[in-house]
Scaffold this motif. Structure first.
Motif, PDB file in Angstrom:
ATOM      1  N   ALA A  86     -12.177 -20.935  10.920  1.00  0.00           N
ATOM      2  CA  ALA A  86     -13.127 -21.989  10.547  1.00  0.00           C
ATOM      3  C   ALA A  86     -13.607 -21.805   9.113  1.00  0.00           C
ATOM      4  CB  ALA A  86     -14.313 -21.995  11.506  1.00  0.00           C
ATOM      5  N   SER A  87     -13.841 -20.547   8.703  1.00  0.00           N
ATOM      6  CA  SER A  87     -14.318 -20.305   7.337  1.00  0.00           C
ATOM      7  C   SER A  87     -13.281 -20.701   6.298  1.00  0.00           C
ATOM      8  CB  SER A  87     -14.731 -18.840   7.164  1.00  0.00           C
ATOM      9  OG  SER A  87     -13.606 -17.993   7.217  1.00  0.00           O
ATOM     10  N   ILE A  88     -12.000 -20.544   6.636  1.00  0.00           N
ATOM     11  CA  ILE A  88     -10.929 -20.962   5.723  1.00  0.00           C
ATOM     12  C   ILE A  88     -10.929 -22.486   5.572  1.00  0.00           C
ATOM     13  CG2 ILE A  88      -8.413 -21.114   5.451  1.00  0.00           C
ATOM     14  CD1 ILE A  88      -8.304 -18.294   6.797  1.00  0.00           C
ATOM     15  N   LEU A  89     -11.095 -23.198   6.682  1.00  0.00           N
ATOM     16  CA  LEU A  89     -11.140 -24.663   6.635  1.00  0.00           C
ATOM     17  C   LEU A  89     -12.375 -25.143   5.877  1.00  0.00           C
ATOM     18  CD1 LEU A  89     -10.020 -25.309  10.316  1.00  0.00           C
ATOM     19  CD2 LEU A  89      -8.772 -26.051   8.273  1.00  0.00           C
ATOM     20  N   ILE A  90     -13.524 -24.515   6.138  1.00  0.00           N
ATOM     21  CA  ILE A  90     -14.767 -24.880   5.444  1.00  0.00           C
ATOM     22  C   ILE A  90     -14.612 -24.644   3.942  1.00  0.00           C
ATOM     23  CG2 ILE A  90     -17.185 -24.216   5.096  1.00  0.00           C
ATOM     24  CD1 ILE A  90     -17.209 -23.554   8.167  1.00  0.00           C
ATOM     25  N   SER A  91     -14.046 -23.494   3.580  1.00  0.00           N
ATOM     26  CA  SER A  91     -13.849 -23.179   2.164  1.00  0.00           C
ATOM     27  C   SER A  91     -12.931 -24.179   1.489  1.00  0.00           C
ATOM     28  CB  SER A  91     -13.262 -21.763   2.019  1.00  0.00           C
ATOM     29  OG  SER A  91     -14.154 -20.808   2.524  1.00  0.00           O
ATOM     30  N   SER A  92     -11.932 -24.659   2.220  1.00  0.00           N
ATOM     31  CA  SER A  92     -11.005 -25.657   1.677  1.00  0.00           C
ATOM     32  C   SER A  92     -11.737 -26.959   1.367  1.00  0.00           C
ATOM     33  CB  SER A  92      -9.884 -25.895   2.682  1.00  0.00           C
ATOM     34  OG  SER A  92      -9.012 -26.893   2.216  1.00  0.00           O
ATOM     35  N   VAL A  93     -12.622 -27.371   2.273  1.00  0.00           N
ATOM     36  CA  VAL A  93     -13.419 -28.590   2.049  1.00  0.00           C
ATOM     37  C   VAL A  93     -14.334 -28.400   0.850  1.00  0.00           C
ATOM     38  CG1 VAL A  93     -15.189 -30.117   3.018  1.00  0.00           C
ATOM     39  CG2 VAL A  93     -13.357 -29.262   4.481  1.00  0.00           C
ATOM     40  N   MET A  94     -14.998 -27.247   0.783  1.00  0.00           N
ATOM     41  CA  MET A  94     -15.939 -26.995  -0.305  1.00  0.00           C
ATOM     42  C   MET A  94     -15.242 -26.881  -1.654  1.00  0.00           C
ATOM     43  SD  MET A  94     -18.791 -27.223   1.170  1.00  0.00           S
ATOM     44  CE  MET A  94     -19.835 -26.731  -0.189  1.00  0.00           C
ATOM     45  N   LEU A  95     -14.055 -26.289  -1.671  1.00  0.00           N
ATOM     46  CA  LEU A  95     -13.285 -26.185  -2.915  1.00  0.00           C
ATOM     47  C   LEU A  95     -12.945 -27.573  -3.447  1.00  0.00           C
ATOM     48  CD1 LEU A  95     -11.811 -24.488  -5.025  1.00  0.00           C
ATOM     49  CD2 LEU A  95      -9.836 -24.437  -3.491  1.00  0.00           C
ATOM     50  N   ALA A  96     -12.512 -28.472  -2.547  1.00  0.00           N
ATOM     51  CA  ALA A  96     -12.206 -29.845  -2.950  1.00  0.00           C
ATOM     52  C   ALA A  96     -13.457 -30.537  -3.484  1.00  0.00           C
ATOM     53  CB  ALA A  96     -11.634 -30.625  -1.766  1.00  0.00           C
ATOM     54  N   LEU A  97     -14.600 -30.260  -2.859  1.00  0.00           N
ATOM     55  CA  LEU A  97     -15.859 -30.853  -3.299  1.00  0.00           C
ATOM     56  C   LEU A  97     -16.237 -30.360  -4.688  1.00  0.00           C
ATOM     57  CD1 LEU A  97     -18.233 -32.672  -2.496  1.00  0.00           C
ATOM     58  CD2 LEU A  97     -19.306 -30.681  -1.445  1.00  0.00           C
ATOM     59  N   PHE A  98     -16.088 -29.065  -4.929  1.00  0.00           N
ATOM     60  CA  PHE A  98     -16.361 -28.497  -6.252  1.00  0.00           C
ATOM     61  C   PHE A  98     -15.485 -29.158  -7.305  1.00  0.00           C
ATOM     62  CE2 PHE A  98     -18.803 -25.135  -4.371  1.00  0.00           C
ATOM     63  CZ  PHE A  98     -19.551 -24.587  -5.411  1.00  0.00           C
TER      64      PHE A  98
END
Length: 204
Positions: free
Chosen positions: A129-141
């Motif tokens: 889940a943390s990998i998926l969350i980080s992927s979303v946040m990276l795209a947001l950044f």
């Protein structure tokens, strides 16, 4: 790392309820359209089905169905835990973040994937889940960085055109002259003045 998820059904009268959470939230309009409202009422945004939003810690927000009924899926996580793992520094995003930031449908699909992973509580689900969350946040950044760069460039062009107008105001200048000083088209010149100042170059 503290990761959790929830699902709520909303109507135009049944709201998610104002909340003030210490975790960050990734919210997905799983079905139907959802209206997000910031605490002061100044920020209102409608998410279509499949779109999402990032809500920072301690940001008061509310959600309701925009039309009929809707279902939202939320993933809650501690940004400090991701940052401690060296995944991402959230401080710049959170310090400049309004009540929420919209997330494109492409990135929002990963919110649903993270929700399913957390709900199923499988082996090493928190890591997945943390990998998926980080992927979303990276795209947001990345989206925010591009947006900031575009805003900076527009401000720079506006300043150049404003200076030209002030320096040549008594010379009968034309729109074409103003646009050329910032190396933009006349149409783009009008758009920059309208979006930044709410007036035309001539009015300025």
């Amino acid at each position: 790392m503290g990761i959790s998820c929830s699902q709520k059904e909303l109507t135009e009268k049944l709201e998610s309820g104002w909340n003030l959470r210490p975790e960050s939230e990734l919210l997905l309009a799983f079905s139907g359209s959802v209206r997000l409202i910031g605490s002061d009422g100044s920020q209102v945004f409608t998410l279509r089905e499949g779109e999402g939003a990032f809500i920072p810690p301690y940001a008061i927000s509310n959600a309701m169905a925009a039309d009929g009924c809707a279902v939202i899926r939320s993933v809650f996580f501690q940004t400090s835990a991701l940052a401690a793992c060296g995944i991402m520094d959230f401080a710049p995003l959170i310090s400049s973040c309004p009540s929420f930031i919209s997330i494109s449908a492409t990135s929002a699909r990963k919110i649903d994937e993270a929700y399913i992973v957390i709900a199923e509580h499988g082996y090493l689900y928190q890591m997945e889940a943390s990998i998926l969350i980080s992927s979303v946040m990276l795209a947001l950044f990345r989206e925010r960085a591009v947006s900031s760069e575009m805003t900076w460039e527009q401000d720079r062009r506006l300043q150049r055109m404003m200076s030209f107008i002030k320096d040549h105001s008594g010379e009968g200048i034309h729109l074409k002259d103003i646009a050329e000083t910032a190396f933009v088209s006349e149409r783009e010149c009008l758009r920059i003045f309208s979006s930044s100042l709410g007036i035309s170059p001539i009015q300025f």
